[in-house]
Scaffold this active site. Structure first.
Site, short mmCIF file in Angstrom:
data_model
loop_
_atom_site.label_atom_id
_atom_site.label_comp_id
_atom_site.label_asym_id
_atom_site.label_seq_id
_atom_site.Cartn_x
_atom_site.Cartn_y
_atom_site.Cartn_z
N ASP A 26 -40.04 22.00 53.87
CA ASP A 26 -40.58 20.65 53.71
C ASP A 26 -40.13 20.11 52.36
O ASP A 26 -40.48 20.67 51.31
CB ASP A 26 -42.10 20.70 53.80
CG ASP A 26 -42.72 19.32 53.93
OD1 ASP A 26 -41.97 18.35 54.12
OD2 ASP A 26 -43.96 19.22 53.84
N ASP A 121 -37.22 15.04 56.68
CA ASP A 121 -37.47 15.88 55.51
C ASP A 121 -38.15 17.21 55.80
O ASP A 121 -38.57 17.90 54.87
CB ASP A 121 -38.29 15.10 54.48
CG ASP A 121 -39.67 14.72 54.98
OD1 ASP A 121 -39.86 14.69 56.22
OD2 ASP A 121 -40.56 14.47 54.16
N GLU A 122 -38.27 17.59 57.05
CA GLU A 122 -38.86 18.90 57.34
C GLU A 122 -38.33 19.47 58.64
O GLU A 122 -37.93 18.74 59.53
CB GLU A 122 -40.40 18.83 57.36
CG GLU A 122 -40.97 18.00 58.48
CD GLU A 122 -42.48 18.13 58.58
OE1 GLU A 122 -43.01 19.26 58.46
OE2 GLU A 122 -43.14 17.10 58.80
#
Length: 369
Positions: A26, A121-122
């Protein structure tokens, strides 16, 4: 004597499955971190990426300096500025974030191709069969984070565990720029002390219902008969019972089928009448939804149409009906129905969406024909 190969599932031939090794990566305040990287003067000030107050904007993300003042994502920009008057708000640069996300994905692929992106983003990574770094999920997660730091000048946090939900929980425990590893022999001990609000998918409404029944920790759920949980909370109760016993058999999904398509707009000034809503749907939202649906599913096979409205007090309400093809007049019926229930209230956001027909179901129908 030769080995009998007629019965491949005999004990002699069964290969013991490997203990799964799941990594959840993350990025730390991703959008804001990219802006701070590209504009060093932002580094030591409260910073947020989001819409302006004049456009009824909301915060997409903010850096950790801003979070100290209580600013968080999805907060109206006007409220964020009240909490932190010195907050610098910059518009998002989605094309830049997408480009950086591709660079991050390329780093993941050095270690495994079993990657399940959850957003820009993860992502989940299954490194069970990775042979690099002696097959150590801990070292692999550290290497990925180091690659991201050294090559992209950004930081990421990681969670390592044998099951997906716990890897996601772990990635949040040592943020920012941290890592948490939960080995198999510690899984149940960690889960027992885990507050229910840490479980992915447990929102404010669900948490309130759980607290009303005196459920606060996963251990409280674990010590309850699953039939009682099923009766009180339905499928969520059964899911929580499984998680609380360390049961999560979900695999890392490398290809995720899209389930819905939607479009929405936040108005610069509130509207309140049916005619205002319908004019905006007919002239803007419907055509944009039609284009997006064409790209996502050329056959335009759907199962539901729905309308979402957010009122001036931020209360959100949605109504949906079954529908097999995109239909403008059907949206008109939905709008009439939803506004009859909420007459006279001012509206700040209006959205349309459709639920796509599952591809597996489509293929099965074709085979039956």
């Amino acid at each position: 004597m030769s080995k009998d190969t007629r019965y491949p599932n005999t004990e002699e031939n069964v290969k013991t499955p490997l203990q799964r090794k799941i990594v959840h990566i993350d990025m730390d305040s991703f959008f804001a971190s990219v802006e701070m990287r590209d504009q060093p003067s932002y580094k030591d000030i409260p910073l947020a990426v989001g819409g302006s107050t004049s456009q009824r904007g909301v915060i997409s993300t903010c850096n950790y300096n801003a979070r100290q003042y209580g600013v968080h994502s999805a907060m109206p920009t006007s409220q964020a500025l009240k909490l932190c008057p010195q907050l610098t708000v910059v518009p998002g640069r989605m094309h830049v974030y997408k480009a950086v996300s591709k660079q991050i994905r390329a780093i993941f692929e050095r270690y495994t191709h079993l990657i399940e992106p959850l957003s820009l983003d993860e992502a989940f990574l299954d490194v069970t069969e990775c042979r690099q770094l002696h097959g150590s999920a801990t070292l692999i997660a550290e290497a990925i984070r180091n690659d991201i730091r050294n090559e992209l000048n950004l930081t990421a946090s990681a969670g390592v565990a044998p099951i997906k939900f716990l890897a996601k929980v772990a990635s949040d425990l040592n943020k920012p720029d941290g890592q948490c590893v939960i080995p198999p022999d510690q899984v149940q001990g960690v889960i027992d002390t885990l507050p229910l609000e840490k479980i992915p998918g447990v929102g404010k409404v669900s948490l309130k219902k759980l607290h009303q029944e005196n459920f606060y920790l996963c251990e409280d759920i674990k010590n309850t008969d699953y039939r009682e949980l099923l009766r009180k909370f339905g499928r969520m109760g059964l899911s929580l019972w499984n998680y609380s016993h360390g049961i999560d058999e979900r695999e890392v999904i490398t290809e995720r089928e899209r389930k819905s398509v939607g479009v929405e707009r936040t108005f610069s000034s509130n509207i309140s009448t049916f005619d205002e809503c319908w004019q905006f749907i007919e002239q803007h939202l419907y055509h944009e939804l039609d284009k997006r649906l064409e790209r996502a599913s050329p056959s335009k096979k759907i199962t539901k149409q729905s309308i979402k409205i957010k009122f001036a007090d931020f209360q959100l309400t949605t109504i949906e009906h079954g529908q097999k093809q995109l239909n403008l007049s059907h949206f008109r019926e939905l709008l009439q129905e939803i506004l009859q229930r909420q007459q006279g209230r001012e509206i700040r956001l209006l959205g349309l969406s459709v639920m796509l027909k599952p591809e597996v179901q489509e293929k099965q129908l074709n085979l039956d024909l």
